[in-house]
Motif scaffolding. Structure first.
Motif, PDB file in Angstrom:
ATOM      1  N   GLU A  54      -3.872 -14.801  -5.640  1.00  0.00           N
ATOM      2  CA  GLU A  54      -4.517 -15.166  -4.384  1.00  0.00           C
ATOM      3  C   GLU A  54      -3.487 -15.623  -3.359  1.00  0.00           C
ATOM      4  O   GLU A  54      -3.549 -15.254  -2.181  1.00  0.00           O
ATOM      5  N   ARG A  55      -2.513 -16.415  -3.799  1.00  0.00           N
ATOM      6  CA  ARG A  55      -1.463 -16.883  -2.882  1.00  0.00           C
ATOM      7  C   ARG A  55      -0.613 -15.722  -2.378  1.00  0.00           C
ATOM      8  O   ARG A  55      -0.021 -15.809  -1.304  1.00  0.00           O
ATOM      9  N   LEU A  56      -0.552 -14.632  -3.137  1.00  0.00           N
ATOM     10  CA  LEU A  56       0.183 -13.448  -2.702  1.00  0.00           C
ATOM     11  C   LEU A  56      -0.627 -12.610  -1.707  1.00  0.00           C
ATOM     12  O   LEU A  56      -0.174 -11.564  -1.259  1.00  0.00           O
ATOM     13  N   GLY A  57      -1.831 -13.060  -1.381  1.00  0.00           N
ATOM     14  CA  GLY A  57      -2.649 -12.368  -0.397  1.00  0.00           C
ATOM     15  C   GLY A  57      -3.434 -11.202  -0.965  1.00  0.00           C
ATOM     16  O   GLY A  57      -3.975 -10.396  -0.215  1.00  0.00           O
ATOM     17  N   LEU A  58      -3.504 -11.114  -2.285  1.00  0.00           N
ATOM     18  CA  LEU A  58      -4.224 -10.006  -2.907  1.00  0.00           C
ATOM     19  C   LEU A  58      -5.718 -10.283  -2.886  1.00  0.00           C
ATOM     20  O   LEU A  58      -6.151 -11.403  -3.109  1.00  0.00           O
TER      21      LEU A  58
ATOM     22  N   ILE B 270      -5.419  -1.770  -3.516  1.00  0.00           N
ATOM     23  CA  ILE B 270      -4.676  -0.918  -4.434  1.00  0.00           C
ATOM     24  C   ILE B 270      -3.240  -1.444  -4.477  1.00  0.00           C
ATOM     25  O   ILE B 270      -2.562  -1.508  -3.443  1.00  0.00           O
ATOM     26  N   VAL B 271      -2.817  -1.859  -5.658  1.00  0.00           N
ATOM     27  CA  VAL B 271      -1.479  -2.427  -5.846  1.00  0.00           C
ATOM     28  C   VAL B 271      -0.684  -1.509  -6.761  1.00  0.00           C
ATOM     29  O   VAL B 271      -1.122  -1.185  -7.859  1.00  0.00           O
ATOM     30  N   MET B 272       0.480  -1.085  -6.287  1.00  0.00           N
ATOM     31  CA  MET B 272       1.374  -0.268  -7.089  1.00  0.00           C
ATOM     32  C   MET B 272       2.437  -1.170  -7.703  1.00  0.00           C
ATOM     33  O   MET B 272       3.010  -2.011  -7.016  1.00  0.00           O
ATOM     34  N   GLU B 273       2.679  -0.979  -8.982  1.00  0.00           N
ATOM     35  CA  GLU B 273       3.715  -1.744  -9.669  1.00  0.00           C
ATOM     36  C   GLU B 273       4.912  -0.841  -9.922  1.00  0.00           C
ATOM     37  O   GLU B 273       4.770   0.297 -10.365  1.00  0.00           O
TER      38      GLU B 273
ATOM     39  N   VAL C  92      -2.322   6.124  -1.389  1.00  0.00           N
ATOM     40  CA  VAL C  92      -1.762   5.195  -0.421  1.00  0.00           C
ATOM     41  C   VAL C  92      -2.128   3.800  -0.916  1.00  0.00           C
ATOM     42  O   VAL C  92      -3.281   3.550  -1.279  1.00  0.00           O
ATOM     43  N   VAL C  93      -1.156   2.910  -0.966  1.00  0.00           N
ATOM     44  CA  VAL C  93      -1.389   1.591  -1.556  1.00  0.00           C
ATOM     45  C   VAL C  93      -1.289   0.491  -0.511  1.00  0.00           C
ATOM     46  O   VAL C  93      -0.608   0.631   0.508  1.00  0.00           O
ATOM     47  N   ASP C  94      -1.984  -0.611  -0.807  1.00  0.00           N
ATOM     48  CA  ASP C  94      -1.968  -1.772   0.083  1.00  0.00           C
ATOM     49  C   ASP C  94      -0.733  -2.639  -0.134  1.00  0.00           C
ATOM     50  O   ASP C  94      -0.198  -3.230   0.798  1.00  0.00           O
ATOM     51  N   VAL C  95      -0.309  -2.726  -1.392  1.00  0.00           N
ATOM     52  CA  VAL C  95       0.794  -3.613  -1.772  1.00  0.00           C
ATOM     53  C   VAL C  95       1.629  -2.932  -2.848  1.00  0.00           C
ATOM     54  O   VAL C  95       1.082  -2.284  -3.748  1.00  0.00           O
ATOM     55  N   VAL C  96       2.947  -3.107  -2.751  1.00  0.00           N
ATOM     56  CA  VAL C  96       3.841  -2.710  -3.837  1.00  0.00           C
ATOM     57  C   VAL C  96       4.369  -3.988  -4.469  1.00  0.00           C
ATOM     58  O   VAL C  96       4.913  -4.857  -3.779  1.00  0.00           O
ATOM     59  N   LEU C  97       4.167  -4.113  -5.772  1.00  0.00           N
ATOM     60  CA  LEU C  97       4.722  -5.216  -6.541  1.00  0.00           C
ATOM     61  C   LEU C  97       5.965  -4.662  -7.219  1.00  0.00           C
ATOM     62  O   LEU C  97       5.877  -3.844  -8.122  1.00  0.00           O
TER      63      LEU C  97
ATOM     64  N   PRO D 135       4.672   5.062  -0.302  1.00  0.00           N
ATOM     65  CA  PRO D 135       3.232   5.054  -0.577  1.00  0.00           C
ATOM     66  C   PRO D 135       2.450   3.972   0.163  1.00  0.00           C
ATOM     67  O   PRO D 135       1.237   3.906   0.047  1.00  0.00           O
ATOM     68  N   LEU D 136       3.124   3.139   0.948  1.00  0.00           N
ATOM     69  CA  LEU D 136       2.449   2.016   1.600  1.00  0.00           C
ATOM     70  C   LEU D 136       1.561   2.446   2.757  1.00  0.00           C
ATOM     71  O   LEU D 136       1.953   3.282   3.571  1.00  0.00           O
ATOM     72  N   ALA D 137       0.390   1.831   2.844  1.00  0.00           N
ATOM     73  CA  ALA D 137      -0.460   1.970   4.023  1.00  0.00           C
ATOM     74  C   ALA D 137       0.280   1.372   5.217  1.00  0.00           C
ATOM     75  O   ALA D 137       1.214   0.576   5.042  1.00  0.00           O
ATOM     76  N   ASP D 138      -0.133   1.741   6.437  1.00  0.00           N
ATOM     77  CA  ASP D 138       0.556   1.249   7.629  1.00  0.00           C
ATOM     78  C   ASP D 138       0.642  -0.276   7.683  1.00  0.00           C
ATOM     79  O   ASP D 138       1.621  -0.821   8.181  1.00  0.00           O
ATOM     80  N   ASP D 139      -0.384  -0.961   7.195  1.00  0.00           N
ATOM     81  CA  ASP D 139      -0.368  -2.422   7.207  1.00  0.00           C
ATOM     82  C   ASP D 139      -0.031  -3.000   5.829  1.00  0.00           C
ATOM     83  O   ASP D 139      -0.248  -4.179   5.574  1.00  0.00           O
ATOM     84  N   GLY D 140       0.510  -2.165   4.950  1.00  0.00           N
ATOM     85  CA  GLY D 140       0.855  -2.619   3.609  1.00  0.00           C
ATOM     86  C   GLY D 140       2.148  -3.414   3.590  1.00  0.00           C
ATOM     87  O   GLY D 140       2.867  -3.508   4.583  1.00  0.00           O
ATOM     88  N   TYR D 141       2.431  -4.010   2.440  1.00  0.00           N
ATOM     89  CA  TYR D 141       3.644  -4.814   2.294  1.00  0.00           C
ATOM     90  C   TYR D 141       4.131  -4.770   0.852  1.00  0.00           C
ATOM     91  O   TYR D 141       3.424  -4.336  -0.048  1.00  0.00           O
ATOM     92  N   ILE D 142       5.362  -5.200   0.691  1.00  0.00           N
ATOM     93  CA  ILE D 142       6.023  -5.213  -0.609  1.00  0.00           C
ATOM     94  C   ILE D 142       6.245  -6.664  -1.021  1.00  0.00           C
ATOM     95  O   ILE D 142       6.707  -7.481  -0.218  1.00  0.00           O
ATOM     96  N   TRP D 143       5.912  -6.962  -2.268  1.00  0.00           N
ATOM     97  CA  TRP D 143       6.350  -8.222  -2.877  1.00  0.00           C
ATOM     98  C   TRP D 143       7.501  -7.858  -3.797  1.00  0.00           C
ATOM     99  O   TRP D 143       7.319  -7.167  -4.799  1.00  0.00           O
ATOM    100  N   LEU D 144       8.702  -8.270  -3.410  1.00  0.00           N
ATOM    101  CA  LEU D 144       9.908  -8.039  -4.201  1.00  0.00           C
ATOM    102  C   LEU D 144      10.089  -9.230  -5.134  1.00  0.00           C
ATOM    103  O   LEU D 144      10.338 -10.344  -4.678  1.00  0.00           O
TER     104      LEU D 144
END
Length: 142
Positions: free
Chosen positions: A13-17, A22-25, A56-61, A81-90
């Motif tokens: 939840e704190r990661l905004g999920l 759709i989350v890609m790992e 197309v994914v919302d988040v890449v983990l 693969p990120l959606a235009d408003d997607g983001y990456i958690w590195l």
């Protein structure tokens, strides 16, 4: 008793999920935080997709350790693969852990890849996370 925080204030939840995302790992190995992976799947209501997905994914983990290849290249591959408003958690090992990645290396690789770091988060005892987003001037998605 385990020091795990209550699920209603969990890391996912704190990661905004959110449910339905759709989350890609990417970068999975035997050292990842399995509890976090389970929590993310529970939070989004489905398993994470792997890096071979055509969706197309919302988040890449992205699990990344020093020595996992060129970080800039890994980040560029994660943008596709990120959606235009997607983001990456590195996710990288915390300071003092094996295969620690210097924050300056993350900042440099992110900048070259056309990403900006917007926040950081602590992920358990072993991992730290940096939230990376694309610059708005980048081109459209495929």
């Amino acid at each position: 008793m385990s020091p795990t925080p209550p699920s209603d204030t969990g890391i996912a939840e704190r990661l905004g999920l959110k449910p339905g995302m759709i989350v890609m790992e990417s970068g999975y190995d035997d050292d990842v935080d399995e509890d976090l992976r389970d929590e993310i799947a529970e939070r989004i209501g489905d398993d994470m997709v792997d890096e071979d997905t055509d969706e197309v994914v919302d988040v890449v983990l992205l699990w990344y350790r020093d020595g996992d290849g060129d970080l800039t290249d890994v980040l560029v591959d994660s943008i596709s693969p990120l959606a235009d408003d997607g983001y990456i958690w590195l996710l990288t090992p915390k300071r003092g852990r094996d295969n620690y990645v210097e924050p300056s290396d993350i900042a440099e690789a992110a900048s070259i890849a056309g990403l900006s770091q917007t926040s950081i988060a602590t992920i358990g005892h072993e991992w730290a996370a940096a939230r990376l987003v694309g610059r708005k001037s980048s081109g459209g998605k495929r």
